[in-house]
Design a protein around this motif. Structure first.
Motif, PDB file in Angstrom:
ATOM      1  N   ARG A 192      50.316  35.952  26.965  1.00 28.57           N
ATOM      2  CA  ARG A 192      50.961  36.635  25.801  1.00 28.57           C
ATOM      3  C   ARG A 192      51.603  37.867  26.471  1.00 28.57           C
ATOM      4  NH1 ARG A 192      46.161  34.594  24.257  1.00 28.57           N
ATOM      5  NH2 ARG A 192      45.886  33.514  22.560  1.00 28.57           N
ATOM      6  N   ALA A 193      51.210  38.484  27.594  1.00 26.36           N
ATOM      7  CA  ALA A 193      51.936  39.662  27.924  1.00 26.36           C
ATOM      8  C   ALA A 193      53.327  39.505  28.401  1.00 26.36           C
ATOM      9  CB  ALA A 193      50.993  40.340  28.860  1.00 26.36           C
ATOM     10  N   ASP A 194      54.194  40.411  28.484  1.00 19.12           N
ATOM     11  CA  ASP A 194      55.475  40.121  29.152  1.00 19.12           C
ATOM     12  C   ASP A 194      55.130  40.381  30.540  1.00 19.12           C
ATOM     13  OD1 ASP A 194      56.976  40.016  26.906  1.00 19.12           O
ATOM     14  OD2 ASP A 194      58.243  42.026  27.340  1.00 19.12           O
ATOM     15  N   SER A 195      54.284  41.255  31.044  1.00 16.93           N
ATOM     16  CA  SER A 195      53.919  41.368  32.489  1.00 16.93           C
ATOM     17  C   SER A 195      52.393  41.819  32.570  1.00 16.93           C
ATOM     18  CB  SER A 195      54.766  42.378  33.195  1.00 16.93           C
ATOM     19  OG  SER A 195      54.493  43.790  32.812  1.00 16.93           O
ATOM     20  N   LEU A 196      51.833  40.958  33.696  1.00 19.26           N
ATOM     21  CA  LEU A 196      50.428  41.634  33.898  1.00 19.26           C
ATOM     22  C   LEU A 196      50.181  41.744  35.428  1.00 19.26           C
ATOM     23  CD1 LEU A 196      47.367  41.633  33.340  1.00 19.26           C
ATOM     24  CD2 LEU A 196      47.362  39.054  33.491  1.00 19.26           C
ATOM     25  N   THR A 197      49.709  42.831  35.730  1.00 12.25           N
ATOM     26  CA  THR A 197      49.097  43.057  36.984  1.00 12.25           C
ATOM     27  C   THR A 197      47.630  43.142  37.170  1.00 12.25           C
ATOM     28  OG1 THR A 197      51.379  44.307  37.283  1.00 12.25           O
ATOM     29  CG2 THR A 197      49.713  44.617  39.203  1.00 12.25           C
ATOM     30  N   VAL A 198      47.161  42.308  38.050  1.00 14.67           N
ATOM     31  CA  VAL A 198      45.829  42.595  38.308  1.00 14.67           C
ATOM     32  C   VAL A 198      45.409  43.049  39.470  1.00 14.67           C
ATOM     33  CG1 VAL A 198      43.702  40.921  38.496  1.00 14.67           C
ATOM     34  CG2 VAL A 198      45.605  40.304  37.122  1.00 14.67           C
ATOM     35  N   PHE A 199      44.626  44.216  39.459  1.00 14.72           N
ATOM     36  CA  PHE A 199      44.388  44.970  40.630  1.00 14.72           C
ATOM     37  C   PHE A 199      42.833  44.435  41.114  1.00 14.72           C
ATOM     38  CE2 PHE A 199      47.516  47.321  38.848  1.00 14.72           C
ATOM     39  CZ  PHE A 199      48.258  48.103  39.810  1.00 14.72           C
ATOM     40  N   GLN A 200      43.112  43.795  42.160  1.00 14.22           N
ATOM     41  CA  GLN A 200      41.717  43.100  42.639  1.00 14.22           C
ATOM     42  C   GLN A 200      40.958  43.918  43.952  1.00 14.22           C
ATOM     43  OE1 GLN A 200      41.302  38.589  43.774  1.00 14.22           O
ATOM     44  NE2 GLN A 200      41.593  39.758  45.808  1.00 14.22           N
ATOM     45  N   ARG A 201      39.676  44.227  43.769  1.00 14.02           N
ATOM     46  CA  ARG A 201      39.116  45.018  44.846  1.00 14.02           C
ATOM     47  C   ARG A 201      38.420  43.799  45.824  1.00 14.02           C
ATOM     48  NH1 ARG A 201      34.524  49.420  44.410  1.00 14.02           N
ATOM     49  NH2 ARG A 201      33.426  47.757  43.430  1.00 14.02           N
ATOM     50  N   THR A 202      37.775  43.030  44.823  1.00 12.94           N
ATOM     51  CA  THR A 202      36.890  42.043  45.587  1.00 12.94           C
ATOM     52  C   THR A 202      37.011  40.680  44.981  1.00 12.94           C
ATOM     53  OG1 THR A 202      35.278  43.283  46.139  1.00 12.94           O
ATOM     54  CG2 THR A 202      34.658  41.476  46.257  1.00 12.94           C
ATOM     55  N   ALA A 203      37.794  39.526  45.938  1.00 17.42           N
ATOM     56  CA  ALA A 203      38.034  38.423  45.353  1.00 17.42           C
ATOM     57  C   ALA A 203      36.709  37.636  44.963  1.00 17.42           C
ATOM     58  CB  ALA A 203      38.558  37.473  46.294  1.00 17.42           C
ATOM     59  N   ILE A 204      36.908  36.666  44.018  1.00 18.86           N
ATOM     60  CA  ILE A 204      35.481  36.053  43.389  1.00 18.86           C
ATOM     61  C   ILE A 204      35.597  34.520  43.515  1.00 18.86           C
ATOM     62  CG2 ILE A 204      36.769  35.500  41.034  1.00 18.86           C
ATOM     63  CD1 ILE A 204      33.871  36.270  39.786  1.00 18.86           C
ATOM     64  N   TRP A 205      34.460  33.949  43.952  1.00 21.73           N
ATOM     65  CA  TRP A 205      34.190  32.681  43.848  1.00 21.73           C
ATOM     66  C   TRP A 205      34.389  31.850  42.438  1.00 21.73           C
ATOM     67  CZ3 TRP A 205      35.058  30.062  48.374  1.00 21.73           C
ATOM     68  CH2 TRP A 205      34.687  30.962  49.731  1.00 21.73           C
ATOM     69  N   VAL A 206      35.346  31.025  42.320  1.00 24.66           N
ATOM     70  CA  VAL A 206      35.562  30.333  41.014  1.00 24.66           C
ATOM     71  C   VAL A 206      35.459  29.017  41.374  1.00 24.66           C
ATOM     72  CG1 VAL A 206      36.853  29.939  39.019  1.00 24.66           C
ATOM     73  CG2 VAL A 206      36.828  32.133  40.271  1.00 24.66           C
ATOM     74  N   VAL A 207      34.419  28.040  40.430  1.00 21.46           N
ATOM     75  CA  VAL A 207      34.690  26.512  40.846  1.00 21.46           C
ATOM     76  C   VAL A 207      35.021  25.981  39.530  1.00 21.46           C
ATOM     77  CG1 VAL A 207      32.674  26.604  42.404  1.00 21.46           C
ATOM     78  CG2 VAL A 207      32.100  26.623  40.099  1.00 21.46           C
ATOM     79  N   PRO A 208      35.398  24.667  39.440  1.00 19.10           N
ATOM     80  CA  PRO A 208      36.030  24.026  38.153  1.00 19.10           C
ATOM     81  C   PRO A 208      34.790  24.153  37.046  1.00 19.10           C
ATOM     82  CG  PRO A 208      36.473  22.870  40.101  1.00 19.10           C
ATOM     83  CD  PRO A 208      35.536  23.832  40.684  1.00 19.10           C
ATOM     84  N   LYS A 209      35.343  24.069  35.955  1.00 15.71           N
ATOM     85  CA  LYS A 209      34.394  24.300  34.552  1.00 15.71           C
ATOM     86  C   LYS A 209      34.703  22.971  33.980  1.00 15.71           C
ATOM     87  CE  LYS A 209      33.926  27.464  30.687  1.00 15.71           C
ATOM     88  NZ  LYS A 209      34.137  28.761  30.091  1.00 15.71           N
ATOM     89  N   ILE A 210      33.441  22.233  33.950  1.00  9.39           N
ATOM     90  CA  ILE A 210      33.532  20.841  33.276  1.00  9.39           C
ATOM     91  C   ILE A 210      33.194  21.190  31.714  1.00  9.39           C
ATOM     92  CG2 ILE A 210      32.706  18.657  33.239  1.00  9.39           C
ATOM     93  CD1 ILE A 210      31.933  19.051  36.215  1.00  9.39           C
ATOM     94  N   ASP A 211      34.128  21.604  31.071  1.00  4.39           N
ATOM     95  CA  ASP A 211      33.837  21.785  29.721  1.00  4.39           C
ATOM     96  C   ASP A 211      34.672  20.992  28.693  1.00  4.39           C
ATOM     97  OD1 ASP A 211      32.966  23.586  27.351  1.00  4.39           O
ATOM     98  OD2 ASP A 211      34.829  24.983  27.568  1.00  4.39           O
ATOM     99  N   PHE A 212      33.920  20.788  27.494  1.00  6.82           N
ATOM    100  CA  PHE A 212      34.594  19.894  26.601  1.00  6.82           C
ATOM    101  C   PHE A 212      34.076  20.192  25.345  1.00  6.82           C
ATOM    102  CE2 PHE A 212      31.169  17.700  29.057  1.00  6.82           C
ATOM    103  CZ  PHE A 212      30.358  17.482  28.037  1.00  6.82           C
ATOM    104  N   ALA A 213      34.519  19.671  24.180  1.00  7.84           N
ATOM    105  CA  ALA A 213      34.243  19.972  22.818  1.00  7.84           C
ATOM    106  C   ALA A 213      32.948  18.707  22.910  1.00  7.84           C
ATOM    107  CB  ALA A 213      35.265  19.600  21.791  1.00  7.84           C
TER     108      ALA A 213
END
Length: 493
Positions: A192-213
């Motif tokens: 939605r935003a015109d611009s978004l800046t994400v300030f990251q101090r520590t990266a995070i481990w992210v794995v796929p999300k097997i999600d469904f209705a």
């Protein structure tokens, strides 16, 4: 002196409600559940930012004795957890015990009258035979004192104090933080935003999300044949158990399992981000499991959008309409989102002042003598206190594993009180010390002490560098131990 109440429970989230359900089963009905917020639900009442959802499959993230067949998705949105909380409170007749807008400031043990004196923010006092703290692990929002933040003239939103209906359309936004909350929120803002800046101090481990209705036909199957939902819960719990036990707690023995999880997360990142430098910045430099990993299919993809920028050099200061990064980059913004998490170890253990026998202050005792609690529930010199959010209490990846283990502990403990016709319990120093030694020894095989966690900035670690949040045991072992601890570990009077 007879106390006004059998029990004071502080907190009306799922932990406090679970304790109340078990205590009512044990014949205690004169209960007051004191909640500082204006409604029940704990985390699921306080948090209502866009994108909020469970990060543990809903069939597991619920009471096993009160399944909900009507989850709309495998990972249900936060609003459904709030409705589930109300359902539980209605079914188990808990609402009549609840008092909202009631802030507990302090509690002290009265050795003469053998009861707890609980003081609230309005200056009143309640007396109770038993005190239960169920204030949650993530209940004290952390707001860092960024230089110049008071000079910022735009809108500031904290994820734990969200302004419902806030529209990011056309906004220049900065998000500070990349924890589990930010992983859910950032894709919503980026869309939605015109611009978004994400300030990251520590990266995070992210794995796929097997999600469904979850189709209506499956919901009806769960309703008509509850065994099918229990089977789904068992499968999901088993997968989580493999991740926790082998990937985190037994890192020393099963390093390949941990490495496999990390490779899965890296492959997920590679599939969504083409830029090798951006991938490098989004890749954690600590071992998988040092910090709670999370699930998302849209988080990494957000950084591939032209309106999203990742900033990793740190924050120098805020100005009236901008953030100045440590590398000198100036980013103009009109909206600042603080996804800066919660303060566990400085102000949350415990969340209010608790003084036990011989004047022992619980917070001071923990900070000066290591964080400790027998079976993650009780502490020496604190008679008739059940501290549900304590060191070494969190079991598994679903909080409901912890809650139901503690309910078993309560049932065994109060069953013995009733059998003896007595009213006061206190764990012995010897039992507490033995448990502390045992869990400390078990954790030596974990990723926390055998892996590289030096840069993780994980809330699993306290200010002394000890990983004292998780109970180092499988779910089955935890539930068995909570239901069979030696009764001689307590003194009854």
């Amino acid at each position: 002196m007879q106390p006004e109440l059998d029990v004071v429970i502080v907190g009306a989230g799922f932990g406090g409600m679970g304790a109340a359900i078990e205590l009512k089963r044990q014949g205690l009905d004169n209960i007051a559940i004191l909640e500082r917020e204006d409604d029940l639900g704990g985390t699921w009442h306080v948090n209502h930012y866009p994108g909020l959802a469970v990060d543990i499959a809903s069939v597991t993230y619920s009471y096993s004795f009160e399944p909900n067949p009507y989850w709309s998705r495998l990972f249900a949105p936060g609003a459904e957890l709030k409705r589930y909380a109300h359902h539980v409170a209605d079914k188990y007749d808990l609402k009549r015990h609840m008092e909202f807008g009631t802030l507990v400031e302090a509690a002290s043990w009265d050795p003469d009258d053998q009861l707890w004196r609980v003081r609230t923010g309005d200056g009143s006092e309640r007396t109770a035979r038993y005190l239960v703290t169920a204030t949650g692990f993530l209940s004290q929002p952390h707001v860092p004192e960024f230089p110049g933040i008071k000079n910022f003239t735009g809108t500031i939103l904290h994820t734990a104090a969200w302004k419902d209906g806030f529209d990011f359309t056309g906004k220049k936004v900065a998000v500070i933080g990349t924890g589990a909350t930010a992983v859910q929120l950032i894709p919503e803002i980026a869309a939605r935003a015109d611009s978004l800046t994400v300030f990251q101090r520590t990266a995070i481990w992210v794995v796929p999300k097997i999600d469904f209705a979850i189709p209506a036909v499956v919901q009806q199957l769960f309703r008509r044949i509850p065994l099918t939902q229990r089977a789904a819960r068992l499968v999901n719990s088993s997968l989580l158990e493999l991740l926790m036990v082998f990937g985190v707690l037994h890192f020393k023995q099963v390093k390949p399992g941990n490495r496999l999880a990390a490779r899965l997360a890296k492959a997920h990142l590679r599939s969504q981000i083409d830029d090798p430098e951006l991938r490098r910045e989004l890749t954690p430099d600590y071992d998988f499991g040092c910090k709670r990993p999370t699930f998302s299919n849209t988080y990494f993809a957000s950084f591939a959008k032209p309106n999203v920028t990742l900033e990793t050099s740190g924050i120098a200061r805020l100005e009236a309409d901008a953030i100045l990064a440590a590398d000198g980059t100036r980013t103009e913004i009109d909206t600042l989102v603080l996804a800066t998490g919660f303060n566990l170890w400085d102000v949350n253990f415990p969340a209010f002042d608790i003084v036990g026998r011989d004047g022992r202050n619980l917070g001071k005792f923990w900070r000066e003598n290591r964080f400790q609690a027998y079976e993650g529930v009780t502490v020496p010199k604190f008679p008739n206190l059940l501290s549900l959010n304590s060191p070494y209490s969190y079991s598994g990846l679903s909080y409901f594993t912890t809650i139901e283990g503690q309910m078993k502990h309560i049932a065994r403990l109060f069953g013995e009180l009733r059998r003896r016709g007595q009213h006061t319990f206190e764990v012995t120093e010897a039992a507490n010390d033995a448990f502390l030694d045992e869990v400390t020894d078990r954790l030596q095989s974990s990723v926390f002490y055998n892996g590289d966690c030096s840069t993780s900035r994980s809330y699993y670690f306290n200010q002394h560098g000890e990983a004292t949040l998780l109970r180092p045991a499988s779910t089955l072992r935890t539930l068995r131990e909570m239901n069979s601890f030696p009764l001689r570990d307590y003194e009854f009077s």
